[in-house]
Design a protein around this motif. Sequence first.
Motif, PDB file in Angstrom:
ATOM      1  N   MET A  83       0.812  -1.266   0.060  1.00 47.05           N
ATOM      2  CA  MET A  83       0.103   0.097   0.104  1.00 47.05           C
ATOM      3  C   MET A  83       0.919   1.274  -0.148  1.00 47.05           C
ATOM      4  O   MET A  83       1.321   1.771   0.937  1.00 47.05           O
ATOM      5  CB  MET A  83      -0.820  -0.021   1.116  1.00 47.05           C
ATOM      6  CG  MET A  83      -1.801   1.044   1.516  1.00 47.05           C
ATOM      7  SD  MET A  83      -3.068   0.913   2.888  1.00 47.05           S
ATOM      8  CE  MET A  83      -1.877   1.422   4.220  1.00 47.05           C
ATOM      9  N   ASP A  84       1.197   1.760  -1.121  1.00 52.97           N
ATOM     10  CA  ASP A  84       2.093   2.881  -1.382  1.00 52.97           C
ATOM     11  C   ASP A  84       1.551   3.976  -2.047  1.00 52.97           C
ATOM     12  O   ASP A  84       0.705   3.965  -3.013  1.00 52.97           O
ATOM     13  CB  ASP A  84       3.599   2.161  -1.776  1.00 52.97           C
ATOM     14  CG  ASP A  84       4.704   3.476  -1.471  1.00 52.97           C
ATOM     15  OD1 ASP A  84       4.521   3.982  -0.370  1.00 52.97           O
ATOM     16  OD2 ASP A  84       5.597   3.347  -2.046  1.00 52.97           O
TER      17      ASP A  84
ATOM     18  N   TYR B 213       0.336  -4.634   2.737  1.00 58.43           N
ATOM     19  CA  TYR B 213       1.598  -4.268   3.493  1.00 58.43           C
ATOM     20  C   TYR B 213       0.989  -2.881   3.907  1.00 58.43           C
ATOM     21  O   TYR B 213       0.915  -2.073   3.235  1.00 58.43           O
ATOM     22  CB  TYR B 213       2.864  -4.148   2.757  1.00 58.43           C
ATOM     23  CG  TYR B 213       4.045  -3.991   3.440  1.00 58.43           C
ATOM     24  CD1 TYR B 213       4.159  -4.456   4.564  1.00 58.43           C
ATOM     25  CD2 TYR B 213       5.067  -3.873   2.552  1.00 58.43           C
ATOM     26  CE1 TYR B 213       5.516  -4.267   5.227  1.00 58.43           C
ATOM     27  CE2 TYR B 213       6.574  -3.667   3.368  1.00 58.43           C
ATOM     28  CZ  TYR B 213       6.522  -3.934   4.632  1.00 58.43           C
ATOM     29  OH  TYR B 213       7.868  -3.869   4.947  1.00 58.43           O
ATOM     30  N   MET B 214       0.670  -2.597   5.312  1.00 57.71           N
ATOM     31  CA  MET B 214       0.137  -1.468   5.877  1.00 57.71           C
ATOM     32  C   MET B 214       0.987  -0.959   6.690  1.00 57.71           C
ATOM     33  O   MET B 214       0.906   0.391   6.897  1.00 57.71           O
ATOM     34  CB  MET B 214      -1.216  -1.867   6.545  1.00 57.71           C
ATOM     35  CG  MET B 214      -2.222  -2.479   5.915  1.00 57.71           C
ATOM     36  SD  MET B 214      -3.776  -2.978   6.818  1.00 57.71           S
ATOM     37  CE  MET B 214      -4.809  -1.650   6.132  1.00 57.71           C
ATOM     38  N   PHE B 215       1.952  -1.374   7.441  1.00 59.28           N
ATOM     39  CA  PHE B 215       2.947  -0.666   8.211  1.00 59.28           C
ATOM     40  C   PHE B 215       4.274  -1.559   8.462  1.00 59.28           C
ATOM     41  O   PHE B 215       4.109  -2.852   8.808  1.00 59.28           O
ATOM     42  CB  PHE B 215       2.215  -0.298   9.758  1.00 59.28           C
ATOM     43  CG  PHE B 215       3.073   0.539  10.340  1.00 59.28           C
ATOM     44  CD1 PHE B 215       3.142   1.865  10.218  1.00 59.28           C
ATOM     45  CD2 PHE B 215       4.217   0.189  11.394  1.00 59.28           C
ATOM     46  CE1 PHE B 215       3.803   2.973  10.967  1.00 59.28           C
ATOM     47  CE2 PHE B 215       4.854   1.010  11.944  1.00 59.28           C
ATOM     48  CZ  PHE B 215       4.897   2.412  12.082  1.00 59.28           C
TER      49      PHE B 215
ATOM     50  N   ARG C 180       2.760  -3.514  -6.602  1.00 59.52           N
ATOM     51  CA  ARG C 180       3.213  -2.064  -5.689  1.00 59.52           C
ATOM     52  C   ARG C 180       2.798  -1.265  -6.677  1.00 59.52           C
ATOM     53  O   ARG C 180       3.424  -0.394  -7.435  1.00 59.52           O
ATOM     54  CB  ARG C 180       4.708  -2.057  -5.607  1.00 59.52           C
ATOM     55  CG  ARG C 180       4.975  -0.944  -4.900  1.00 59.52           C
ATOM     56  CD  ARG C 180       6.485  -1.049  -4.238  1.00 59.52           C
ATOM     57  NE  ARG C 180       6.794   0.093  -3.396  1.00 59.52           N
ATOM     58  CZ  ARG C 180       7.715   0.162  -2.096  1.00 59.52           C
ATOM     59  NH1 ARG C 180       8.244  -0.839  -2.226  1.00 59.52           N
ATOM     60  NH2 ARG C 180       7.493   1.512  -1.558  1.00 59.52           N
TER      61      ARG C 180
ATOM     62  N   SER D  59      11.059  -3.184  -0.329  1.00 56.37           N
ATOM     63  CA  SER D  59      10.874  -2.577   0.867  1.00 56.37           C
ATOM     64  C   SER D  59      10.662  -3.529   2.119  1.00 56.37           C
ATOM     65  O   SER D  59       9.808  -3.481   2.877  1.00 56.37           O
ATOM     66  CB  SER D  59       9.804  -1.575   0.935  1.00 56.37           C
ATOM     67  OG  SER D  59      10.283  -0.484  -0.165  1.00 56.37           O
TER      68      SER D  59
ATOM     69  N   ARG E 276       9.201   7.056  11.040  1.00 55.58           N
ATOM     70  CA  ARG E 276       8.411   8.440  10.780  1.00 55.58           C
ATOM     71  C   ARG E 276       8.241   9.182  11.901  1.00 55.58           C
ATOM     72  O   ARG E 276       8.145   8.771  12.915  1.00 55.58           O
ATOM     73  CB  ARG E 276       7.287   7.988   9.938  1.00 55.58           C
ATOM     74  CG  ARG E 276       7.627   7.184   8.479  1.00 55.58           C
ATOM     75  CD  ARG E 276       6.298   7.150   7.716  1.00 55.58           C
ATOM     76  NE  ARG E 276       6.644   6.258   6.479  1.00 55.58           N
ATOM     77  CZ  ARG E 276       5.814   6.205   5.615  1.00 55.58           C
ATOM     78  NH1 ARG E 276       4.644   6.834   5.639  1.00 55.58           N
ATOM     79  NH2 ARG E 276       6.261   5.691   4.399  1.00 55.58           N
TER      80      ARG E 276
ATOM     81  N   ARG F 204      10.669  -1.446  -5.744  1.00 61.10           N
ATOM     82  CA  ARG F 204      11.561  -2.328  -4.810  1.00 61.10           C
ATOM     83  C   ARG F 204      10.602  -2.798  -3.825  1.00 61.10           C
ATOM     84  O   ARG F 204       9.229  -2.548  -4.080  1.00 61.10           O
ATOM     85  CB  ARG F 204      12.392  -1.310  -3.799  1.00 61.10           C
ATOM     86  CG  ARG F 204      11.819  -0.079  -3.280  1.00 61.10           C
ATOM     87  CD  ARG F 204      12.577   0.704  -2.317  1.00 61.10           C
ATOM     88  NE  ARG F 204      12.031   1.898  -1.905  1.00 61.10           N
ATOM     89  CZ  ARG F 204      12.193   2.921  -2.482  1.00 61.10           C
ATOM     90  NH1 ARG F 204      13.085   3.392  -3.546  1.00 61.10           N
ATOM     91  NH2 ARG F 204      11.655   4.179  -2.202  1.00 61.10           N
TER      92      ARG F 204
ATOM     93  N   ASN G 247       8.754   1.789   9.283  1.00 64.81           N
ATOM     94  CA  ASN G 247       8.049   2.799   9.087  1.00 64.81           C
ATOM     95  C   ASN G 247       7.978   3.415  10.451  1.00 64.81           C
ATOM     96  O   ASN G 247       7.369   4.582  10.710  1.00 64.81           O
ATOM     97  CB  ASN G 247       6.419   2.557   8.940  1.00 64.81           C
ATOM     98  CG  ASN G 247       6.347   2.178   7.367  1.00 64.81           C
ATOM     99  OD1 ASN G 247       5.504   1.535   6.882  1.00 64.81           O
ATOM    100  ND2 ASN G 247       7.211   2.902   6.531  1.00 64.81           N
TER     101      ASN G 247
HETATM  102  C1  IPE Z   1       6.541   0.135   2.208  1.00 68.98           C
HETATM  103  O1  IPE Z   1       6.409   1.615   1.971  1.00 68.98           O
HETATM  104  C2  IPE Z   1       5.967  -0.241   3.371  1.00 68.98           C
HETATM  105  C3  IPE Z   1       4.467  -0.026   3.524  1.00 68.98           C
HETATM  106  C4  IPE Z   1       3.713   0.129   2.421  1.00 68.98           C
HETATM  107  C5  IPE Z   1       3.866  -0.479   4.766  1.00 68.98           C
HETATM  108  P1  IPE Z   1       7.490   2.661   2.347  1.00 68.98           P
HETATM  109  O2  IPE Z   1       6.901   3.786   1.718  1.00 68.98           O
HETATM  110  O3  IPE Z   1       7.645   2.714   3.809  1.00 68.98           O
HETATM  111  O4  IPE Z   1       8.650   2.173   1.345  1.00 68.98           O
HETATM  112  P2  IPE Z   1       9.885   2.939   1.031  1.00 68.98           P
HETATM  113  O5  IPE Z   1      10.364   3.771   2.162  1.00 68.98           O
HETATM  114  O6  IPE Z   1       9.749   3.909  -0.072  1.00 68.98           O
HETATM  115  O7  IPE Z   1      11.059   2.030   0.649  1.00 68.98           O
END
Ligand code: IPE
Length: 238
Positions: free
Chosen positions: A22-23, A65-67, A186, A194, A74, A192, A71
């Motif tokens: 989930m990006d 993938y939520m957290f 993704r 991640s 942050r 990537r 993360n």
């Molecule tokens: C990956 O996304 C993690 C989740 C979606 C939960 P990020 O936004 O954290 O990944 P990076 O930092 O761009 O690799």
Amino acid sequence: MTRQKEPVRKEGNPPAHVAFVMDGNGRWATSRGLPRLAGHREGIANVEKIAIALKKRGVRYMTIYMFSTENWKRPKEEVDGIFDLLVEWFRDTVPCLMAQGVSIRHYGKPDRLPSGLAEALHEAAATSRGDDFVLGLAIDYGGRAEIVDAIRSVVSASHGGEHIDESAIADALYTSGVPDPDLIVRPGGELRLSNYMLWQAAYAELYFIPVLWPDFDELELDRALKAFDERHRRFGGL
Ligand code: IPE
Ligand code: IPE
Ligand code: MG
């Protein structure tokens, strides 16, 4: 030899398991002049739509993938805000999903999560029945942490380590019993993983698109499934 589950899919069938990263929630919000949390709200709300759409298309497993374990880097305000939104989602939306035959699983460790969220995850997983459609929530999930946890548990259960093989590790992962993802999607433009499903991704088809997760809709889903259908999976054979 390995007892690891063979992929369930045959050509022309939908994938058995689709896993999403989930990006792009933050960028979705800032591009509209909104606070990042507005994007997280929209992104979390989108999970229900995509889960129901996948279920209708005959897919049995969805993971999101939520957290991530990373993360936590942050700002606290954003992390706390995401957890508050997740608690709300468990209260307002997850019961509706479960009423539609969706089973919930948590992939990750509950220890560091706020107690309200850890309890909501536990409650949803514990009261889920059947495996018509399994929605796996990767929350405080990291692929490396998962492998370390699995190794710890197989080492403590094995005498001297001689029985440790691929299936013993697979059975000790958070995703134990769930087939590996056939397709990992993704959105958000990054190319990537991640730290997502590092073990399970061994033979997953990867699909990366610039569309941000809150904009990922049924049309995008069908594009991803079509792209998957056009791939030729060899698993090392010919
Ligand atoms: C990956 O996304 C993690 C989740 C979606 C939960 P990020 O936004 O954290 O990944 P990076 O930092 O761009 O690799
Ligand atoms: C994904 O969206 C959700 C989490 C990682 C928690 P992001 O928050 O990573 O959104 P972008 O990538 O910054 O746009
Ligand atoms: Mg991101």
